[in-house]
Design an enzyme around this catalytic site. Structure first.
Site, PDB file in Angstrom:
ATOM      1  N   TRP A 288       0.850  -1.213   0.000  1.00  0.00           N
ATOM      2  CA  TRP A 288       0.000   0.000   0.000  1.00  0.00           C
ATOM      3  C   TRP A 288       0.880   1.256   0.000  1.00  0.00           C
ATOM      4  CZ3 TRP A 288      -2.853  -4.223   0.481  1.00  0.00           C
ATOM      5  CH2 TRP A 288      -4.237  -4.157   0.333  1.00  0.00           C
TER       6      TRP A 288
ATOM      7  N   ASN B  52      -1.069  -0.556  -4.373  1.00  0.00           N
ATOM      8  CA  ASN B  52      -2.521  -0.511  -4.243  1.00  0.00           C
ATOM      9  C   ASN B  52      -3.147   0.833  -4.624  1.00  0.00           C
ATOM     10  OD1 ASN B  52      -5.097  -1.728  -3.172  1.00  0.00           O
ATOM     11  ND2 ASN B  52      -4.994   0.128  -1.935  1.00  0.00           N
ATOM     12  N   GLU B  53      -4.106   0.779  -5.540  1.00  0.00           N
ATOM     13  CA  GLU B  53      -4.900   1.964  -5.896  1.00  0.00           C
ATOM     14  C   GLU B  53      -4.037   3.140  -6.340  1.00  0.00           C
ATOM     15  OE1 GLU B  53      -8.351   2.734  -5.597  1.00  0.00           O
ATOM     16  OE2 GLU B  53      -9.128   0.859  -4.765  1.00  0.00           O
TER      17      GLU B  53
ATOM     18  N   GLU C  91      -9.939  -6.620  -5.152  1.00  0.00           N
ATOM     19  CA  GLU C  91     -10.481  -6.041  -3.917  1.00  0.00           C
ATOM     20  C   GLU C  91     -11.934  -5.685  -4.181  1.00  0.00           C
ATOM     21  OE1 GLU C  91      -8.272  -2.910  -1.687  1.00  0.00           O
ATOM     22  OE2 GLU C  91     -10.273  -2.136  -1.225  1.00  0.00           O
TER      23      GLU C  91
ATOM     24  N   ARG D 270     -19.728   0.392  -2.924  1.00  0.00           N
ATOM     25  CA  ARG D 270     -19.422   0.971  -4.230  1.00  0.00           C
ATOM     26  C   ARG D 270     -19.328  -0.136  -5.249  1.00  0.00           C
ATOM     27  NH1 ARG D 270     -14.139   0.857  -1.691  1.00  0.00           N
ATOM     28  NH2 ARG D 270     -14.439   2.822  -0.633  1.00  0.00           N
TER      29      ARG D 270
HETATM   30  C1  147 Z   1      -9.711   0.892  -0.847  1.00  0.00           C
HETATM   31  C2  147 Z   1      -8.392   0.477  -0.229  1.00  0.00           C
HETATM   32  O1  147 Z   1      -7.628  -0.232  -1.159  1.00  0.00           O
HETATM   33  C3  147 Z   1      -8.548  -0.348   1.040  1.00  0.00           C
HETATM   34  O2  147 Z   1      -7.311  -0.408   1.695  1.00  0.00           O
HETATM   35  C4  147 Z   1      -9.611   0.258   1.926  1.00  0.00           C
HETATM   36  O3  147 Z   1      -9.199   1.527   2.347  1.00  0.00           O
HETATM   37  C5  147 Z   1     -10.892   0.383   1.162  1.00  0.00           C
HETATM   38  C6  147 Z   1     -12.019   0.919   2.024  1.00  0.00           C
HETATM   39  O4  147 Z   1     -13.223   0.874   1.338  1.00  0.00           O
HETATM   40  O5  147 Z   1     -10.706   1.260   0.075  1.00  0.00           O
HETATM   41  O6  147 Z   1      -9.411   1.998  -1.644  1.00  0.00           O
HETATM   42  C7  147 Z   1     -10.342   2.602  -2.412  1.00  0.00           C
HETATM   43  C8  147 Z   1     -10.194   3.952  -2.609  1.00  0.00           C
HETATM   44  C9  147 Z   1     -11.060   4.641  -3.439  1.00  0.00           C
HETATM   45  C10 147 Z   1     -12.080   3.966  -4.056  1.00  0.00           C
HETATM   46  C11 147 Z   1     -12.218   2.617  -3.870  1.00  0.00           C
HETATM   47  C12 147 Z   1     -11.342   1.936  -3.035  1.00  0.00           C
HETATM   48  N1  147 Z   1     -12.977   4.659  -4.889  1.00  0.00           N
HETATM   49  O7  147 Z   1     -12.900   5.908  -4.938  1.00  0.00           O
HETATM   50  O8  147 Z   1     -13.809   4.059  -5.550  1.00  0.00           O
END
Ligand code: 147
Length: 625
Positions: free
Chosen positions: A120, A166-167, A242, A368
């Site tokens: 992360w 991640n992300e 995820e 979501r």
């Molecule tokens: C995700 C993360 O990868 C996880 O670690 C955790 O924080 C999770 C919580 O719901 O969220 O990160 C995201 C961040 C933004 C979005 C989706 C997942 N988004 O904006 O759709």
């Protein structure tokens, strides 16, 4: 693309004679991203073992097939930080945190479980001073490969998959470099998942053969059960690497049931991984109770086994990684009156499992993305078996119904077998139900005696950290910025102490830098507390100062704006700062002042004035006299 059964009224055809669909690659969950399992390891061993059985033990509860963990990067990654195996370029340590422990506990219960590691964030040095992990791709690839190697050499854990960042944005050179370094260190079998974000990588995979070769599967987040057509034809397996992240009440169970089926039905996604495995972080940190299970009372032993655990069992107890989905229209698709079905068989084609879900819209909304409206009505279904299973006489039936408006949940119940006559049987499907029809006979709803009830965080509380192992994290103290780990004190009379160990700003997961290391503890609703702690700032690599704090009102990425009553000691400048009533240093009162009225409540905390070492010992919290 729509796959509805239109032939023969309300009929489901289960037929492998026209060929099968994609290989099934497993249902899993994430520990991390971040610190989501933090409080679990504090549970007394017996209760901890029970929780782990509900998660991992085959034919008991969720029987998970994949465990994805955070490769700790010293960064705040949602509910806390997880320690890196290399805080500094000269440092290497494979005993930190709890993910190694968790992976071993999972493997002990299920040697076939697949392991997946994902960063992360990264320690600052990985970016060679630039706060990007892609400036020095070799360095980052070596860093990740060392984690894979440490898993093998120190813990005998084979890491099946690793991810990118991640992300976050990916970098093509880095992905290829990671593949190359893994190969050159003997980890050819560790597959790269690209890229734990959305579908951005697909066009790059299509136009770059060597990138395509470096990536095993396209791992996307929260796909809403769909995938773009170029992803479907990319030749790569598609994963929801995820998903879920939904409050684990009945709607959460409904979300999970719907996406476990429909990720394949609509999106051809062959693996789904829930964030998160177990919600073991304090309430008032983000995403409370958004795990497949919840365990936040290590001091009382209380935990709960909510509906997503049993929803998972409907698929995992009756399938294995490597089974094949049936083809769309021949055992995979939407039902005539709403809901969906997936069918799977093993390689020998002598086992068959069919999972049917009828989740209604409002009872299966995930956090979501937005869920478009659709209708589901109760329906009678005729199941027709053709091909390898045409002559089956009966199937075992497992049933769940999520309870709404006062009706109790009925989770994972064994029902009477469903008998087939000339390859046909009928089944009544109500709303918000899951059925598994299966030839597998080992299904089992595991159970333990009801755990103890919840209790508030116990006060007075004290910890001298002597019961822990070097490199472990202290119990209940939850790092939000920096890392706090057990080290041997330089002053032997102190034995083991807690050290803040991060020396430079890491490559963050949050969108802003977090500058004051802090570990929170206790109860968000505390108002008045008396805190005591011994501290020492080492000469070499020491921080500027330390603090104890009360009424700390936020964690996670907003930690940087946390308010509360912070008592700072800054020895270099001979300064102390206090927000509140009284503070003393070496038994001498040094302030006694009025306190601001906001915030009125919050956690207790210890921390440091910037990165750098500081040691803490004999931490105690009590109600003020
Ligand atoms: C995700 C993360 O990868 C996880 O670690 C955790 O924080 C999770 C919580 O719901 O969220 O990160 C995201 C961040 C933004 C979005 C989706 C997942 N988004 O904006 O759709």
């Amino acid at each position: 693309m729509k796959h509805e059964y239109i032939s023969n009224g309300n009929s489901i055809l289960i037929d492998d004679s026209q060929g099968l669909g994609r290989p099934f690659e497993g249902i899993g969950a994430v520990s991390g991203g971040g610190a989501t399992s933090k409080l679990l390891i504090n549970y007394e061993e017996k209760l901890r073992g029970q929780i782990l059985d509900y998660l991992f033990k085959p034919n008991f509860g969720a029987s998970l097939q994949i465990l994805k963990v955070e490769i700790g990067g010293d960064v705040q990654s949602t509910d806390g930080t997880e320690a890196s195996h290399m805080h500094n370029i000269w440092d290497e340590n494979y005993q930190r945190g709890y993910e190694w422990w968790l992976m071993k506990e999972a493997k002990k219960r299920n040697p076939h479980i697949k392991l997946y590691g994902l960063p992360w964030g990264f320690p600052g040095w990985v970016g060679n001073g630039t706060l990007s992990p892609y400036t020095a791709p070799e360095l980052t690839a070596e860093y990740v490969t060392k984690w894979v190697k440490g898993a093998k050499q120190v813990h005998n854990l084979t890491i099946d998959y690793v991810g990118i960042f991640n992300e976050h944005k990916y970098d093509i050179t880095y992905i290829k470099t990671l593949r190359k370094v893994l190969d050159s260190r003997g980890f050819r079998e560790t597959k790269v998942i690209g890229t734990d974000a959305y579908w951005e990588i697909v066009p790059d995979i299509l136009k770059d053969k060597s990138l395509a070769a470096a990536i095993y599967a396209i791992g996307t987040h929260y796909p809403g059960t769909i995938s773009p057509s170029d992803a479907k034809t990319s030749g790569k397996p598609l994963w929801a690497s995820e998903d879920y992240s939904t409050f684990n009440d009945e709607v959460g169970g409904g979300c999970w049931a719907r996406i476990l089926n429909q990720n394949y039905v609509n999106g051809l996604l062959t693996s789904t991984i829930a964030w998160n495995l177990i919600g073991s972080y304090y309430n008032h940190l983000p995403w409370f109770r958004s795990g497949l299970m919840t365990a936040v009372h290590p001091w009382s032993g209380h935990y709960s086994v909510p509906t997503p655990i049993w929803v998972t069992a409907h698929t995992t107890q009756f399938s294995s990684i490597g089974w094949r989905y049936f083809a769309h229209g021949n055992g995979v698709g939407k039902l005539p009156q709403g809901g969906s079905v997936v069918s799977m068989t093993n390689e020998a084609k002598d086992q068959l499992s069919i999972v049917i879900e009828t989740m209604t819209h409002n009872h299966s909304i995930c956090v979501r993305p937005a869920l478009p409206k659709y209708n589901v009505s109760p329906q009678n279904i005729t199941i027709t078996l053709k091909g390898s299973f045409a002559t089956l006489s009966h199937m075992n039936v497992w049933y769940s119904k999520l309870g709404f408006s006062g009706t109790a949940d009925q989770m994972f119940q064994k029902r009477e077998s469903l008998f087939f006559k000339n390859g046909q049987a009928t089944l009544y499907l109500g709303l918000d139900e899951v059925f598994t029809l299966t030839t597998i006979t080992t299904g089992n709803k595991g159970s333990y005696p009801r755990p103890p009830g919840p209790k508030p965080f116990p006060l007075p509380y004290s910890d001298n950290f002597e019961g822990l192992q070097v490199s472990q994290e202290p119990y209940n103290l939850v790092p939000q910025v920096g890392c706090f780990e057990i080290v041997k004190s330089q002053d032997a009379s102190h034995g083991l102490v807690v050290r803040q160990t991060v020396l430079e700003p890491p490559i963050e997961s949050c969108t802003w830098p977090l500058v004051y290391p802090i570990a929170i503890i206790g109860d968000f609703n505390w108002t008045d507390t008396a805190l005591e702690v011994d501290f020492e700032i080492p000469q070499v690599n020491g921080t500027n100062g330390v603090f104890v704090a009360a009424r700390v009102d936020r964690g996670s990425c907003p930690s940087v704006n946390a308010q509360g009553i912070f008592f700072y000691i800054l020895p270099q400048t001979g300064k102390f700062l206090g927000g509140h009533s009284s503070g003393s240093l070496n038994s001498k009162e040094i302030f006694n002042i009025d306190i601001p009225t906001i915030p009125l409540r919050g956690w207790a905390a210890i921390g440091t004035d910037g990165f750098g070492y500081a040691d803490f010992d004999n931490f105690s919290i009590s109600q003020p006299k």
